[in-house]
Scaffold this motif. Structure first.
Motif, mmCIF file in Angstrom:
data_model
loop_
_atom_site.group_PDB
_atom_site.id
_atom_site.type_symbol
_atom_site.label_atom_id
_atom_site.label_comp_id
_atom_site.label_asym_id
_atom_site.label_seq_id
_atom_site.Cartn_x
_atom_site.Cartn_y
_atom_site.Cartn_z
ATOM 1 N N LEU A 179 -11.287 10.998 -0.539
ATOM 2 C CA LEU A 179 -12.487 10.768 0.253
ATOM 3 C C LEU A 179 -12.744 9.278 0.411
ATOM 4 C CD1 LEU A 179 -14.898 13.380 -1.376
ATOM 5 C CD2 LEU A 179 -13.227 13.734 0.466
ATOM 6 N N GLY A 180 -13.367 8.911 1.525
ATOM 7 C CA GLY A 180 -13.719 7.525 1.763
ATOM 8 C C GLY A 180 -15.188 7.383 2.103
ATOM 9 N N ARG A 181 -15.789 6.342 1.574
ATOM 10 C CA ARG A 181 -17.181 6.020 1.903
ATOM 11 C C ARG A 181 -17.319 4.509 1.853
ATOM 12 N NH1 ARG A 181 -22.343 9.087 0.340
ATOM 13 N NH2 ARG A 181 -24.029 7.697 0.985
ATOM 14 N N LEU A 182 -17.720 3.921 2.967
ATOM 15 C CA LEU A 182 -17.949 2.481 3.029
ATOM 16 C C LEU A 182 -19.291 2.214 3.676
ATOM 17 C CD1 LEU A 182 -14.480 1.123 4.260
ATOM 18 C CD2 LEU A 182 -15.423 0.971 1.949
ATOM 19 N N ALA A 183 -20.002 1.238 3.144
ATOM 20 C CA ALA A 183 -21.224 0.742 3.757
ATOM 21 C C ALA A 183 -20.911 -0.602 4.409
ATOM 22 C CB ALA A 183 -22.322 0.583 2.705
ATOM 23 N N THR A 219 -18.129 10.246 10.778
ATOM 24 C CA THR A 219 -19.289 9.561 11.347
ATOM 25 C C THR A 219 -18.833 8.497 12.338
ATOM 26 O OG1 THR A 219 -19.291 7.968 9.524
ATOM 27 C CG2 THR A 219 -20.745 9.887 9.309
ATOM 28 N N ASP A 220 -19.746 8.135 13.244
ATOM 29 C CA ASP A 220 -19.580 6.956 14.087
ATOM 30 C C ASP A 220 -20.106 5.746 13.329
ATOM 31 O OD1 ASP A 220 -18.737 8.201 16.621
ATOM 32 O OD2 ASP A 220 -20.756 9.035 16.646
ATOM 33 N N VAL A 221 -19.415 4.621 13.437
ATOM 34 C CA VAL A 221 -19.961 3.358 12.928
ATOM 35 C C VAL A 221 -19.667 2.269 13.948
ATOM 36 C CG1 VAL A 221 -19.690 4.041 10.509
ATOM 37 C CG2 VAL A 221 -17.881 2.728 11.612
ATOM 38 N N ASP A 222 -20.377 1.148 13.834
ATOM 39 C CA ASP A 222 -20.263 0.113 14.851
ATOM 40 C C ASP A 222 -19.256 -0.965 14.504
ATOM 41 O OD1 ASP A 222 -21.582 -1.175 12.826
ATOM 42 O OD2 ASP A 222 -23.300 -1.814 14.027
ATOM 43 N N ASP A 223 -18.444 -0.736 13.478
ATOM 44 C CA ASP A 223 -17.459 -1.729 13.058
ATOM 45 C C ASP A 223 -16.447 -1.013 12.169
ATOM 46 O OD1 ASP A 223 -16.154 -4.127 12.667
ATOM 47 O OD2 ASP A 223 -17.950 -5.238 12.145
ATOM 48 N N GLY A 224 -15.609 -1.776 11.480
ATOM 49 C CA GLY A 224 -14.670 -1.176 10.547
ATOM 50 C C GLY A 224 -13.528 -0.425 11.199
ATOM 51 N N HIS A 274 -24.982 6.921 12.507
ATOM 52 C CA HIS A 274 -24.755 6.745 11.080
ATOM 53 C C HIS A 274 -24.352 5.304 10.777
ATOM 54 C CE1 HIS A 274 -24.697 11.131 10.762
ATOM 55 N NE2 HIS A 274 -23.906 11.118 11.814
ATOM 56 N N ARG A 275 -24.614 4.867 9.552
ATOM 57 C CA ARG A 275 -24.123 3.573 9.099
ATOM 58 C C ARG A 275 -23.064 3.723 8.014
ATOM 59 N NH1 ARG A 275 -26.174 -0.973 10.502
ATOM 60 N NH2 ARG A 275 -25.870 -2.011 8.501
ATOM 61 N N GLU A 276 -23.095 4.807 7.259
ATOM 62 C CA GLU A 276 -22.054 5.036 6.263
ATOM 63 C C GLU A 276 -20.770 5.475 6.969
ATOM 64 O OE1 GLU A 276 -22.058 4.497 3.075
ATOM 65 O OE2 GLU A 276 -24.174 3.945 2.855
ATOM 66 N N ARG A 277 -19.672 4.841 6.613
ATOM 67 C CA ARG A 277 -18.361 5.184 7.175
ATOM 68 C C ARG A 277 -17.747 6.245 6.263
ATOM 69 N NH1 ARG A 277 -12.922 3.478 6.857
ATOM 70 N NH2 ARG A 277 -11.938 2.871 8.827
ATOM 71 N N LEU A 278 -17.879 7.505 6.647
ATOM 72 C CA LEU A 278 -17.406 8.621 5.837
ATOM 73 C C LEU A 278 -16.101 9.152 6.408
ATOM 74 C CD1 LEU A 278 -20.732 10.613 5.278
ATOM 75 C CD2 LEU A 278 -19.666 8.952 3.743
ATOM 76 N N THR A 279 -15.116 9.338 5.538
ATOM 77 C CA THR A 279 -13.796 9.780 5.983
ATOM 78 C C THR A 279 -13.185 10.742 4.967
ATOM 79 O OG1 THR A 279 -12.819 7.824 4.923
ATOM 80 C CG2 THR A 279 -13.246 7.688 7.290
ATOM 81 N N VAL A 280 -12.238 11.534 5.452
ATOM 82 C CA VAL A 280 -11.310 12.273 4.599
ATOM 83 C C VAL A 280 -9.921 11.766 4.955
ATOM 84 C CG1 VAL A 280 -10.320 14.503 4.027
ATOM 85 C CG2 VAL A 280 -12.782 14.313 4.431
ATOM 86 N N LEU A 281 -9.174 11.341 3.961
ATOM 87 C CA LEU A 281 -7.849 10.770 4.187
ATOM 88 C C LEU A 281 -6.797 11.748 3.682
ATOM 89 C CD1 LEU A 281 -9.886 8.290 2.862
ATOM 90 C CD2 LEU A 281 -8.255 7.108 4.346
ATOM 91 N N VAL A 282 -5.765 11.962 4.489
ATOM 92 C CA VAL A 282 -4.781 13.004 4.211
ATOM 93 C C VAL A 282 -3.376 12.453 4.444
ATOM 94 C CG1 VAL A 282 -4.006 15.338 4.752
ATOM 95 C CG2 VAL A 282 -6.433 14.760 5.006
ATOM 96 N N ASN A 283 -2.539 12.509 3.411
ATOM 97 C CA ASN A 283 -1.123 12.146 3.530
ATOM 98 C C ASN A 283 -0.278 13.406 3.469
ATOM 99 O OD1 ASN A 283 -1.688 9.426 3.641
ATOM 100 N ND2 ASN A 283 -1.233 9.032 1.482
ATOM 101 N N TRP A 284 0.651 13.541 4.398
ATOM 102 C CA TRP A 284 1.504 14.719 4.498
ATOM 103 C C TRP A 284 2.865 14.414 3.874
ATOM 104 C CZ3 TRP A 284 -0.598 19.107 6.837
ATOM 105 C CH2 TRP A 284 -1.836 18.915 7.484
ATOM 106 N N TRP A 285 3.242 15.231 2.859
ATOM 107 C CA TRP A 285 4.441 14.965 2.065
ATOM 108 C C TRP A 285 5.427 16.138 2.126
ATOM 109 C CZ3 TRP A 285 5.554 10.537 -0.694
ATOM 110 C CH2 TRP A 285 4.513 9.629 -0.891
ATOM 111 N N PRO A 286 6.752 15.826 2.023
ATOM 112 C CA PRO A 286 7.759 16.891 1.918
ATOM 113 C C PRO A 286 7.973 17.339 0.476
ATOM 114 C CG PRO A 286 8.858 14.783 2.102
ATOM 115 C CD PRO A 286 7.377 14.503 2.216
ATOM 116 N N TYR A 287 7.335 16.680 -0.484
ATOM 117 C CA TYR A 287 7.358 17.042 -1.898
ATOM 118 C C TYR A 287 6.065 16.536 -2.520
ATOM 119 C CZ TYR A 287 8.800 12.137 -2.237
ATOM 120 O OH TYR A 287 8.860 10.776 -2.104
ATOM 121 N N GLN A 288 5.735 17.033 -3.709
ATOM 122 C CA GLN A 288 4.537 16.555 -4.394
ATOM 123 C C GLN A 288 4.863 15.278 -5.140
ATOM 124 O OE1 GLN A 288 2.623 19.291 -7.097
ATOM 125 N NE2 GLN A 288 1.107 17.791 -7.756
#
Length: 228
Positions: free
Chosen positions: A81-85, A121-126, A179-193
């Motif tokens: 998870l990502g959260r930036l102010a 969320t939408d943010v005005d930068d970043g 919104h002002r908080e930059r909220l994200t879910v980050l996902v990496n796709w792998w062929p192995y764990q």
């Protein structure tokens, strides 16, 4: 060749609302006790039922927005998870970054097939900045995208990337976001764990999700299943 692929309106409205609310609650600074959500990543095997709303979104929706060759080869995803102010670039402590993981069979470090960001969320930068080669402020072989609600962005997993600021891309500010908080879910796709040995500043890498961290995500998927 384009470095970044975009999918607008990647999630159904109800799923987006539930996911954004759960991530906002799970990543509250007081909830994490001063820890950064960027220090913890979790593993989800695509052959297993989802254990929380993030994994449900991956299985039911995001998997349909990745290239067919990645979808065929991927056995699972690493997510966090990502959260930036604001100011977003200054608050992204890792700066320039490239996703890597350990191949458990060889011990070699490798990159995922595909890296991706789900913007809540939408943010005005970043803006997300992705570099084709060695990253630098003067690099011309780069692309960028500004966070926009319900936008899913993918790029090759071996590329350097960062959170920039508007001055880096010389773009006029967009309309004032909700919104002002930059909220994200980050996902990496792998062929192995990838292996779960973490070097600082990471605290936990590709570990099994047992619900002890981010219980808000588990409660959200249970609620969604009941309502459906």
């Amino acid at each position: 060749m384009a470095l970044i692929a975009h999918t607008a309106q990647a999630l159904p409205t109800e799923t987006l609302d539930q996911l954004r609310s759960a991530v906002a609650r799970a990543t509250r600074p007081e909830q994490l006790g001063g820890r950064s959500p960027y220090h913890y990543t979790f593993w989800y095997s695509l052959a297993t039922p989802p254990r929380n709303i993030v994994e449900a979104a991956v299985r039911d929706h995001l998997v349909h927005h990745i290239p067919a060759e990645v979808r065929t080869a991927a056995v699972g995803v690493e997510w966090w998870l990502g959260r930036l102010a604001p100011p977003y670039a200054s608050n992204f402590e890792f700066g320039l970054h490239r996703d890597i993981g350990e191949d458990p069979e060889t011990g070699a470090l490798d990159s995922p097939m595909l890296s991706s960001v789900m913007y809540l969320t939408d943010v005005d930068d970043g803006p997300l900045m992705v570099f084709a080669g060695e990253p630098s402020p003067e690099a011309q072989d780069r692309e960028f995208v500004f966070p926009a609600e319900n936008l899913y962005v993918t790029f090759p997993g071996h590329l350097w990337h960062s959170v920039g600021n508007r001055a880096d891309v010389r773009r006029e500010p967009p309309a004032a976001p909700e919104h002002r908080e930059r909220l994200t879910v980050l996902v990496n796709w792998w062929p192995y764990q990838p292996g779960d040995i973490a070097a600082e500043p990471m605290k936990q890498v590709a570990a099994a999700y047992d619900g002890s961290m981010y219980p808000e995500l588990r409660a959200a998927v249970a609620s969604a299943q009941i309502s459906s």
